[in-house]
Design a protein around this motif. Structure first.
Motif, PDB file in Angstrom:
ATOM      1  N   LEU A  73      -6.421 -69.067  12.058  1.00 55.69           N
ATOM      2  CA  LEU A  73      -7.401 -68.095  11.589  1.00 55.69           C
ATOM      3  C   LEU A  73      -8.786 -68.721  11.490  1.00 55.69           C
ATOM      4  O   LEU A  73      -9.780 -68.147  11.950  1.00 55.69           O
ATOM      5  N   ALA A  74      -8.870 -69.907  10.887  1.00 58.94           N
ATOM      6  CA  ALA A  74     -10.161 -70.586  10.769  1.00 58.94           C
ATOM      7  C   ALA A  74     -10.732 -70.898  12.147  1.00 58.94           C
ATOM      8  O   ALA A  74     -11.943 -70.769  12.374  1.00 58.94           O
ATOM      9  N   SER A  75      -9.872 -71.293  13.075  1.00 60.22           N
ATOM     10  CA  SER A  75     -10.321 -71.600  14.434  1.00 60.22           C
ATOM     11  C   SER A  75     -10.878 -70.353  15.115  1.00 60.22           C
ATOM     12  O   SER A  75     -11.911 -70.405  15.800  1.00 60.22           O
ATOM     13  N   ALA A  76     -10.208 -69.218  14.931  1.00 59.55           N
ATOM     14  CA  ALA A  76     -10.685 -67.969  15.525  1.00 59.55           C
ATOM     15  C   ALA A  76     -12.005 -67.536  14.899  1.00 59.55           C
ATOM     16  O   ALA A  76     -12.892 -67.017  15.590  1.00 59.55           O
ATOM     17  N   MET A  77     -12.154 -67.743  13.592  1.00 61.63           N
ATOM     18  CA  MET A  77     -13.430 -67.428  12.934  1.00 61.63           C
ATOM     19  C   MET A  77     -14.546 -68.301  13.493  1.00 61.63           C
ATOM     20  O   MET A  77     -15.654 -67.815  13.756  1.00 61.63           O
ATOM     21  N   ARG A  78     -14.249 -69.570  13.703  1.00 61.57           N
ATOM     22  CA  ARG A  78     -15.258 -70.458  14.291  1.00 61.57           C
ATOM     23  C   ARG A  78     -15.599 -70.034  15.720  1.00 61.57           C
ATOM     24  O   ARG A  78     -16.765 -70.070  16.117  1.00 61.57           O
ATOM     25  N   HIS A  79     -14.593 -69.626  16.474  1.00 65.88           N
ATOM     26  CA  HIS A  79     -14.837 -69.189  17.854  1.00 65.88           C
ATOM     27  C   HIS A  79     -15.777 -67.984  17.855  1.00 65.88           C
ATOM     28  O   HIS A  79     -16.683 -67.888  18.694  1.00 65.88           O
ATOM     29  N   GLY A  80     -15.585 -67.089  16.910  1.00 65.73           N
ATOM     30  CA  GLY A  80     -16.413 -65.898  16.850  1.00 65.73           C
ATOM     31  C   GLY A  80     -17.816 -66.151  16.319  1.00 65.73           C
ATOM     32  O   GLY A  80     -18.766 -65.461  16.696  1.00 65.73           O
ATOM     33  N   ALA A  81     -17.952 -67.150  15.453  1.00 63.65           N
ATOM     34  CA  ALA A  81     -19.233 -67.373  14.775  1.00 63.65           C
ATOM     35  C   ALA A  81     -20.030 -68.553  15.309  1.00 63.65           C
ATOM     36  O   ALA A  81     -21.255 -68.585  15.129  1.00 63.65           O
ATOM     37  N   LEU A  82     -19.371 -69.499  15.944  1.00 66.89           N
ATOM     38  CA  LEU A  82     -20.047 -70.755  16.286  1.00 66.89           C
ATOM     39  C   LEU A  82     -20.169 -71.003  17.786  1.00 66.89           C
ATOM     40  O   LEU A  82     -20.673 -72.054  18.189  1.00 66.89           O
ATOM     41  N   ALA A  83     -19.735 -70.054  18.601  1.00 67.21           N
ATOM     42  CA  ALA A  83     -19.747 -70.251  20.053  1.00 67.21           C
ATOM     43  C   ALA A  83     -21.088 -69.840  20.648  1.00 67.21           C
ATOM     44  O   ALA A  83     -21.193 -68.939  21.483  1.00 67.21           O
ATOM     45  N   GLY A  84     -22.153 -70.488  20.203  1.00 69.38           N
ATOM     46  CA  GLY A  84     -23.479 -70.218  20.760  1.00 69.38           C
ATOM     47  C   GLY A  84     -24.169 -69.060  20.060  1.00 69.38           C
ATOM     48  O   GLY A  84     -23.776 -68.624  18.985  1.00 69.38           O
ATOM     49  N   GLY A  85     -25.214 -68.559  20.693  1.00 73.78           N
ATOM     50  CA  GLY A  85     -26.008 -67.482  20.111  1.00 73.78           C
ATOM     51  C   GLY A  85     -27.376 -67.982  19.678  1.00 73.78           C
ATOM     52  O   GLY A  85     -27.538 -69.143  19.291  1.00 73.78           O
ATOM     53  N   LYS A  86     -28.364 -67.092  19.722  1.00 76.10           N
ATOM     54  CA  LYS A  86     -29.733 -67.480  19.402  1.00 76.10           C
ATOM     55  C   LYS A  86     -29.980 -67.565  17.902  1.00 76.10           C
ATOM     56  O   LYS A  86     -30.975 -68.132  17.463  1.00 76.10           O
ATOM     57  N   HIS A 118     -23.116 -60.247  11.496  1.00 77.20           N
ATOM     58  CA  HIS A 118     -23.402 -59.998  12.913  1.00 77.20           C
ATOM     59  C   HIS A 118     -22.248 -60.481  13.793  1.00 77.20           C
ATOM     60  O   HIS A 118     -21.803 -59.753  14.699  1.00 77.20           O
ATOM     61  N   CYS A 119     -21.747 -61.674  13.524  1.00 75.90           N
ATOM     62  CA  CYS A 119     -20.672 -62.227  14.352  1.00 75.90           C
ATOM     63  C   CYS A 119     -19.367 -61.452  14.181  1.00 75.90           C
ATOM     64  O   CYS A 119     -18.640 -61.242  15.155  1.00 75.90           O
ATOM     65  N   TYR A 120     -19.071 -61.029  12.962  1.00 81.97           N
ATOM     66  CA  TYR A 120     -17.880 -60.183  12.764  1.00 81.97           C
ATOM     67  C   TYR A 120     -17.995 -58.914  13.597  1.00 81.97           C
ATOM     68  O   TYR A 120     -17.016 -58.465  14.216  1.00 81.97           O
ATOM     69  N   SER A 121     -19.198 -58.320  13.626  1.00 79.74           N
ATOM     70  CA  SER A 121     -19.369 -57.079  14.379  1.00 79.74           C
ATOM     71  C   SER A 121     -19.147 -57.305  15.872  1.00 79.74           C
ATOM     72  O   SER A 121     -18.584 -56.440  16.557  1.00 79.74           O
ATOM     73  N   LEU A 122     -19.549 -58.456  16.384  1.00 84.45           N
ATOM     74  CA  LEU A 122     -19.339 -58.759  17.797  1.00 84.45           C
ATOM     75  C   LEU A 122     -17.851 -58.934  18.098  1.00 84.45           C
ATOM     76  O   LEU A 122     -17.355 -58.451  19.127  1.00 84.45           O
ATOM     77  N   VAL A 123     -17.143 -59.625  17.216  1.00 82.51           N
ATOM     78  CA  VAL A 123     -15.700 -59.817  17.401  1.00 82.51           C
ATOM     79  C   VAL A 123     -14.996 -58.469  17.492  1.00 82.51           C
ATOM     80  O   VAL A 123     -14.150 -58.238  18.369  1.00 82.51           O
ATOM     81  N   HIS A 124     -15.342 -57.560  16.594  1.00 85.11           N
ATOM     82  CA  HIS A 124     -14.699 -56.246  16.590  1.00 85.11           C
ATOM     83  C   HIS A 124     -15.200 -55.364  17.731  1.00 85.11           C
ATOM     84  O   HIS A 124     -14.419 -54.609  18.324  1.00 85.11           O
ATOM     85  N   THR A 132      -5.270 -61.465  15.671  1.00 83.90           N
ATOM     86  CA  THR A 132      -6.046 -62.583  15.129  1.00 83.90           C
ATOM     87  C   THR A 132      -7.537 -62.280  15.168  1.00 83.90           C
ATOM     88  O   THR A 132      -8.282 -62.622  14.242  1.00 83.90           O
ATOM     89  N   ALA A 133      -7.991 -61.607  16.241  1.00 89.76           N
ATOM     90  CA  ALA A 133      -9.405 -61.253  16.340  1.00 89.76           C
ATOM     91  C   ALA A 133      -9.810 -60.297  15.227  1.00 89.76           C
ATOM     92  O   ALA A 133     -10.879 -60.437  14.617  1.00 89.76           O
ATOM     93  N   ILE A 134      -8.982 -59.322  14.934  1.00 90.32           N
ATOM     94  CA  ILE A 134      -9.280 -58.376  13.848  1.00 90.32           C
ATOM     95  C   ILE A 134      -9.385 -59.117  12.525  1.00 90.32           C
ATOM     96  O   ILE A 134     -10.334 -58.920  11.752  1.00 90.32           O
ATOM     97  N   LEU A 135      -8.443 -60.005  12.261  1.00 93.72           N
ATOM     98  CA  LEU A 135      -8.450 -60.746  10.999  1.00 93.72           C
ATOM     99  C   LEU A 135      -9.602 -61.744  10.943  1.00 93.72           C
ATOM    100  O   LEU A 135     -10.190 -61.958   9.871  1.00 93.72           O
ATOM    101  N   ALA A 136      -9.940 -62.346  12.070  1.00 93.15           N
ATOM    102  CA  ALA A 136     -11.081 -63.266  12.092  1.00 93.15           C
ATOM    103  C   ALA A 136     -12.367 -62.520  11.780  1.00 93.15           C
ATOM    104  O   ALA A 136     -13.224 -63.001  11.028  1.00 93.15           O
ATOM    105  N   GLY A 137     -12.524 -61.329  12.363  1.00 97.45           N
ATOM    106  CA  GLY A 137     -13.691 -60.512  12.054  1.00 97.45           C
ATOM    107  C   GLY A 137     -13.722 -60.125  10.587  1.00 97.45           C
ATOM    108  O   GLY A 137     -14.768 -60.223   9.922  1.00 97.45           O
ATOM    109  N   ASP A 138     -12.577 -59.710  10.068  1.00 94.97           N
ATOM    110  CA  ASP A 138     -12.498 -59.375   8.642  1.00 94.97           C
ATOM    111  C   ASP A 138     -12.847 -60.584   7.782  1.00 94.97           C
ATOM    112  O   ASP A 138     -13.501 -60.460   6.744  1.00 94.97           O
TER     113      ASP A 138
END
Length: 305
Positions: free
Chosen positions: A36-49, A81-87, A113-119
């Motif tokens: 779960l933590a890894s998926a949250m990092r993937h959604g929030a830390l994988a680049g972006g301005k 913002h990152c949660y919204s992108l995941v969802h 896992t993506a739903i829970l990571a966004g949550d």
């Protein structure tokens, strides 16, 4: 519309600091196991301005607030913002396989896992704002929570997403709607503009701005929000997936109503230029302290990804 060398450096510094803050917050979140933590990092830390947290920090800087003091509000907004992108990327929504040049969270992991990571990112945002490090004054922290909840909720981003899905013909008739320009502006102001406005509002709250100063920042943020969406729509029409970092050409395929579709490419570019002028004029009262915010408006209009 080109940006000065100072802006890319400031954006990069903000992006690095925000990513480090969110990474530490995820580590401290108590997420069970690593997936779960890894998926949250993937959604929030994988680049972006990290444009939204940059706007928080620069808006707060207008009132002498150091970046470290504005960081919790900036990081909380970026989590939203990152949660919204995941969802948004999920098959039930936009069904995208690529985000920021990498597989979307549901592709890298799985849908559940993506739903829970966004949550997880959504709720982490409010946990960050509730901590004393978000500000020693509880009234300011409460105001930040209320501001972010409103911008991210049914009157803001979530409501805008629902309107967007309806416009695509997802419900009832099943046919895309030919929305008038004013309805497209309203939809985009909720879906995209609300979080950009909240960024400037958060900076003003942290900086204890006067009502007049808050109103000036809000005028700036409204113009920037509209410019951001028009630039995004232009990228969908003219951009290359390798450069943009996500699939392009999807708006037309989905029958999505956009201002580019209403105005044409030339008309949209003219509106972008007008909005940049409007954004800069809104900051006139702040003098040279607002230089980077003005540069950010130009950058948003000219961006290529």
């Amino acid at each position: 519309m080109s940006a000065s060398p100072a802006l890319p450096e400031a954006l990069a510094a903000t992006a690095e600091a925000v990513a480090a803050y969110i990474d530490a917050a995820i580590a401290q979140s108590g997420a069970p196991g690593e997936r779960l933590a890894s998926a949250m990092r993937h959604g929030a830390l994988a680049g972006g301005k990290r444009l939204r947290p940059f706007l928080v920090i620069e808006s707060a800087a207008l009132f002498g607030v150091p970046a470290a003091a504005a960081m919790p509000a900036a990081a909380a907004l970026e989590c939203i913002h990152c949660y919204s992108l995941v969802h948004d990327d999920l098959p039930a929504m936009d069904n995208d396989d690529l985000r920021r040049g990498q597989p979307t969270v549901h592709r890298a992991y799985d849908e559940a896992t993506a739903i829970l990571a966004g949550d997880g990112l959504l709720t982490l945002a409010f946990e960050i704002l509730a901590r004393e490090e978000a500000g020693p004054d509880a009234e300011v922290r409460i105001a930040l929570v209320a501001s972010l909840a409103h911008a991210a909720g049914v009157a803001g981003m979530i409501g805008g997403q629902m309107l967007d899905l309806a416009a695509e013909g997802r419900f009832a008739s099943g046919r895309p709607l030919d929305l008038p320009a004013e309805e497209i502006i309203r939809l985009q102001a909720m879906k995209t503009g609300a979080l950009l406005r909240q960024a400037c509002e958060a900076g003003a709250l942290v900086g204890r701005a006067t009502p007049e100063e808050r109103a000036s920042l809000d005028r700036y943020a409204r113009a920037v929000g509209r410019a951001f969406q028009i630039a995004d729509d232009l990228l969908d029409v003219e951009g290359e997936a390798d450069t943009v970092g996500k699939a392009v050409g999807k708006d037309a395929a989905a029958g999505k109503a956009t201002l580019v579709g209403k105005l044409g490419v030339a008309g949209a570019r003219a509106e972008l230029a007008r909005l940049v002028d409007e954004a800069e004029a809104a900051l006139a009262g702040f003098g040279s302290a607002a230089t980077l915010l003005k540069e950010a408006a130009r950058f948003i209009a000219a961006r290529r990804n």
